[in-house]
Design a protein around this motif. Structure first.
Motif, PDB file in Angstrom:
ATOM      1  N   LEU A  77       0.746  -1.262   0.036  1.00  0.00           N
ATOM      2  CA  LEU A  77      -0.274  -0.236  -0.401  1.00  0.00           C
ATOM      3  C   LEU A  77       0.609   1.427   0.349  1.00  0.00           C
ATOM      4  N   THR A  78       2.074   0.900   0.753  1.00  0.00           N
ATOM      5  CA  THR A  78       2.639   2.749   0.821  1.00  0.00           C
ATOM      6  C   THR A  78       4.057   2.690  -0.190  1.00  0.00           C
ATOM      7  N   ALA A  79       3.850   1.612  -1.145  1.00  0.00           N
ATOM      8  CA  ALA A  79       4.740   1.693  -2.484  1.00  0.00           C
ATOM      9  C   ALA A  79       3.584   2.375  -3.560  1.00  0.00           C
ATOM     10  N   ALA A  80       2.338   1.652  -3.304  1.00  0.00           N
ATOM     11  CA  ALA A  80       1.127   2.159  -4.499  1.00  0.00           C
ATOM     12  C   ALA A  80       0.573   3.801  -3.854  1.00  0.00           C
ATOM     13  N   GLY A  81       1.416   4.534  -2.585  1.00  0.00           N
ATOM     14  CA  GLY A  81       1.474   6.033  -2.314  1.00  0.00           C
ATOM     15  C   GLY A  81       0.004   6.052  -1.422  1.00  0.00           C
ATOM     16  N   VAL A  82      -0.113   5.035  -0.420  1.00  0.00           N
ATOM     17  CA  VAL A  82      -1.807   4.791   0.337  1.00  0.00           C
ATOM     18  C   VAL A  82      -1.163   5.834   1.229  1.00  0.00           C
TER      19      VAL A  82
END
Length: 287
Positions: A77-82
């Motif tokens: 999720l963090t890698a997706a920008g969330v």
């Protein structure tokens, strides 16, 4: 367009265990020669990742287990920008979805909710400019609480299908379902605004049961349909919040969903929303 409008997704976070086989098994049947893969999933997480990749300012409200799978879901999720500040880490196993996909991209799914069943909205608040997007892979009581707390645009992806309380439907500014879910939830026939997807036949918008817009879907080679509906949901929320009319919002969301179908991941890479809006704009818009 301003696709960076804030979106809070309240929902499930799962590890997807996907067996890709030549066809789906019938009851009691064993099929061999499948290929196993693991990837981040859960309808909530898929929608949050899609919203962020489309350019939205997305945050996830959910729960994972205090285990390696949970950390992997948070990293994805963090890698997706969330923004994952509101994802609780609980002493439960991370939710898991067991998925079988055939060569046409059709699937069968069994979900083991794990930490998702312990999701709480204590200390979670929503801003007046923030769209809130929910699904039904977490407890209905949590979804109702989110509806009560939401100050702005509230959207329900009513999947999996179930009977919905009148209070919840009355609060929904938009409900998103596929054609099977629309048939299984009779109350949607009188809901204020419902978007229905028809797979390769596109999508339509209904106001109080009357069709007011529709848009075709683009033909695309199918790799995996698991995340396509979730990408459609995220795109439709962002397109609607940007003031696009129903037809153009549906067309852009269809294009996003088609792009997701062609990607084997449940959380596919996506272009900015403006790319899909421009690609599906009527020819007269370019004059």
């Amino acid at each position: 367009m301003n696709p960076s409008l804030p979106v809070a997704v309240v929902g499930s976070i799962n590890l997807d265990l996907i067996a890709t086989a030549g066809r789906l098994p019938t009851a009691g049947e064993t099929i061999g020669s499948a290929v196993l893969s693991e990837q981040p999933g859960g309808k909530g997480a898929n929608q949050a990742a899609a919203a962020a990749r489309l350019g939205g300012s997305a945050r996830m409200v959910g729960a994972v287990g205090d285990d390696a799978s949970g950390q992997r879901m948070l990293d994805a999720l963090t890698a997706a920008g969330v923004d994952t500040a509101d994802v609780a880490v609980l002493p439960e196993p991370t939710g898991t979805a067991l998925i079988v996909v055939d060569r046409e991209g059709e699937n069968q799914i069994v979900v083991c909710p794990g930490a998702n069943s312990r999701l709480s909205l204590d200390r979670v608040e929503f801003g007046p400019e923030e769209a809130v997007l929910c699904q039904l892979e977490v407890g209905l009581s949590v979804v109702l609480e989110a509806a009560r707390k939401a100050q702005g645009f509230f959207v329900l992806n009513a999947a999996p299908a179930m009977d919905l309380p009148a209070e919840l439907l009355d609060r929904c500014d938009l409900v998103i379902v596929n054609e099977s879910e629309y048939a299984l939830i009779p109350a949607l026939a009188t809901a204020k605004l419902v978007a229905v997807t028809y797979g390769g036949d596109g999508s339509a918008m209904f106001e109080h049961g009357r069709k007011v817009a529709e848009a075709p879907s683009a033909a695309v080679a199918v790799a995996n349909t698991v995340g396509a509906g979730d990408a459609f949901c995220a795109a439709l929320v962002l397109a609607s919040r940007n003031g696009l009319d129903y037809t153009r919002a549906l067309a852009a969301a269809n294009a996003v969903g088609a792009g997701a179908v062609g990607d084997p991941s449940s959380q596919p890479d996506l272009a900015q929303l403006s790319h899909y809006v421009e690609r599906t704009a009527p020819a007269t818009d370019a004059l």
